[in-house]
Every structure is written in C-alpha cells, then in structure tokens.
Scaffold this motif. Structure first.
Motif, PDB file in Angstrom:
ATOM      1  N   SER A  42       0.835  -1.187   0.000  1.00 28.82           N
ATOM      2  CA  SER A  42       0.000   0.000   0.000  1.00 28.82           C
ATOM      3  C   SER A  42       0.879   1.250   0.000  1.00 28.82           C
ATOM      4  O   SER A  42       2.000   1.231   0.482  1.00 28.82           O
ATOM      5  CB  SER A  42      -0.926   0.008   1.215  1.00 28.82           C
ATOM      6  OG  SER A  42      -0.173   0.084   2.386  1.00 28.82           O
ATOM      7  N   THR A  43       0.350   2.318  -0.555  1.00 28.11           N
ATOM      8  CA  THR A  43       1.097   3.565  -0.623  1.00 28.11           C
ATOM      9  C   THR A  43       0.478   4.574   0.336  1.00 28.11           C
ATOM     10  O   THR A  43      -0.671   4.438   0.737  1.00 28.11           O
ATOM     11  CB  THR A  43       1.068   4.152  -2.044  1.00 28.11           C
ATOM     12  OG1 THR A  43      -0.281   4.403  -2.392  1.00 28.11           O
ATOM     13  CG2 THR A  43       1.700   3.213  -3.044  1.00 28.11           C
ATOM     14  N   CYS A  44       1.247   5.591   0.676  1.00 24.06           N
ATOM     15  CA  CYS A  44       0.705   6.629   1.549  1.00 24.06           C
ATOM     16  C   CYS A  44       0.033   7.729   0.739  1.00 24.06           C
ATOM     17  O   CYS A  44      -0.675   8.561   1.301  1.00 24.06           O
ATOM     18  CB  CYS A  44       1.800   7.212   2.434  1.00 24.06           C
ATOM     19  SG  CYS A  44       3.148   7.991   1.540  1.00 24.06           S
ATOM     20  N   ILE A  45       0.252   7.725  -0.583  1.00 17.58           N
ATOM     21  CA  ILE A  45      -0.366   8.754  -1.428  1.00 17.58           C
ATOM     22  C   ILE A  45      -0.527   8.207  -2.840  1.00 17.58           C
ATOM     23  O   ILE A  45       0.347   7.498  -3.342  1.00 17.58           O
ATOM     24  CB  ILE A  45       0.467  10.052  -1.415  1.00 17.58           C
ATOM     25  CG1 ILE A  45      -0.264  11.195  -2.097  1.00 17.58           C
ATOM     26  CG2 ILE A  45       1.843   9.836  -2.009  1.00 17.58           C
ATOM     27  CD1 ILE A  45       0.340  12.564  -1.831  1.00 17.58           C
ATOM     28  N   GLU A  46      -1.666   8.504  -3.441  1.00 18.86           N
ATOM     29  CA  GLU A  46      -1.935   8.071  -4.807  1.00 18.86           C
ATOM     30  C   GLU A  46      -2.617   9.211  -5.554  1.00 18.86           C
ATOM     31  O   GLU A  46      -3.289  10.043  -4.946  1.00 18.86           O
ATOM     32  CB  GLU A  46      -2.841   6.840  -4.817  1.00 18.86           C
ATOM     33  CG  GLU A  46      -2.179   5.617  -4.226  1.00 18.86           C
ATOM     34  CD  GLU A  46      -3.068   4.388  -4.281  1.00 18.86           C
ATOM     35  OE1 GLU A  46      -4.250   4.496  -4.657  1.00 18.86           O
ATOM     36  OE2 GLU A  46      -2.559   3.316  -3.928  1.00 18.86           O
ATOM     37  N   ALA A  47      -2.457   9.222  -6.867  1.00 17.85           N
ATOM     38  CA  ALA A  47      -3.064  10.252  -7.700  1.00 17.85           C
ATOM     39  C   ALA A  47      -3.758   9.620  -8.897  1.00 17.85           C
ATOM     40  O   ALA A  47      -3.254   8.655  -9.464  1.00 17.85           O
ATOM     41  CB  ALA A  47      -2.004  11.237  -8.177  1.00 17.85           C
TER      42      ALA A  47
END
Length: 178
Positions: A42-47
């Motif tokens: 999992s990532t801490c930020i996605e766009a």
C-alpha cells in the motif's frame, strides 16, 4: 520492499511510500513481475487524473496515519539535515504534496528540484502557521487549476492546464515535509 523468491531467498530494495512498485518496474537486474503471491504494498499517497467540467483535475488520496516507522522513504536527505529521514509521522501544517516529472526519480539525489505543481495538505491556503493539532494524515483532495492556490502554480511552477498543453507525460506524486 522485501522480495521473497521460490527458493526461500529474499532481497530488500528501498522504495518510497509515495511510489509503489508495480509489475514491469525494473530495478537494476530485477524486474517486478505479477504472479501468485505478488502483493502490491500500500502507498501513503496516490493520484488519479480525470476530466471534470472541461478541465483536467488530479484526485489525490493520502493516508500516512499507520505507516511503519522503519519504512523506507525516498532517499533524498541532505546530510546536513538532522531531521532526515523523518521518524515522527505526526501530520504537520508544513506537509505538502508535489507532482514531479518521472525522470526526477533518476536524479541524484532523487527529486532534488521543485515539483511542477504543489499544494499544502490543507490545500486551500498556506497553513504552515496553523496549530499542529488541526491536521489529519488522511485526506482526499482534488487538484484543479480553479482551486489551487496561485503560489503553487506560478513562477517556476506550472498549472495543470499548462502541463496538459505541453503534452502531459509521466508524473510522480510525493508527500513532502518542510
């Protein structure tokens, strides 16, 4: 990111919480491939880029509330910075989001230049002076030229429209701290 191989050997490759590895990525002699047991961290930020009311907008989703403290981040620390790497992930008013051209990941150190577009995590203003207890590590924000603060899209920075007119391209979204 820890890679486990079928012969029970493993390998650790430093990755950023902002940029996840996906099948097809090449790191030195290794290529990430999909298959059984291939879990995407999992990532801490996605766009996500989309069209809304005739303009390009970027939906940003961030969550750094439960990241492991020992997690590897983008290694772009200045040796003179005693606060780097960040160990306290408590949200701060100075936390901000930047969109960088993908080729900046290959510079030394990575992402050493200003982003193309940026905004504080509070989004609607310069919130660096706000009380620290007013901030959250979880948010959904839509970057739009009609709502981004002028200081984040002028001068050396670009508007989303200008990036689109220049052909768009590959961009990486990073969560940053002043």
């Amino acid at each position: 990111t820890l890679f486990n191989f079928d012969n029970f050997q493993n390998c650790f490759i430093h990755t950023s919480c902002s940029t996840r590895l996906i099948p097809g990525d090449q790191i030195g002699p290794f290529e990430v491939v999909s298959g059984p047991g291939c879990e995407i961290e999992s990532t801490c930020i996605e766009a996500t880029v989309r069209e809304a009311d005739g303009q390009t907008v970027i939906d940003i989703s961030l969550d750094y509330a439960d990241l492991e403290l020992g997690r590897e981040f983008v290694d772009n620390c200045d040796s003179r910075d005693e606060n780097c790497p960040i160990e306290d992930l408590t949200p701060l008013p100075s936390d901000w989001i930047g969109l960088y051209p993908c080729e900046e990941a290959e510079t030394s150190p990575p992402f050493k230049v200003e982003p193309s577009v940026w905004a504080y995590t509070c989004y609607e203003r310069d919130c660096r002076g706000d009380p620290e207890d007013d901030f959250t590590a979880i948010a959904n924000i839509t970057f739009s030229d009609t709502t981004l603060q002028r200081f984040s899209t002028e001068g050396i920075y670009s508007s989303i429209d200008q990036i689109t007119k220049d052909g768009g391209g590959c961009y990486i979204v990073l969560l940053n701290r002043v």
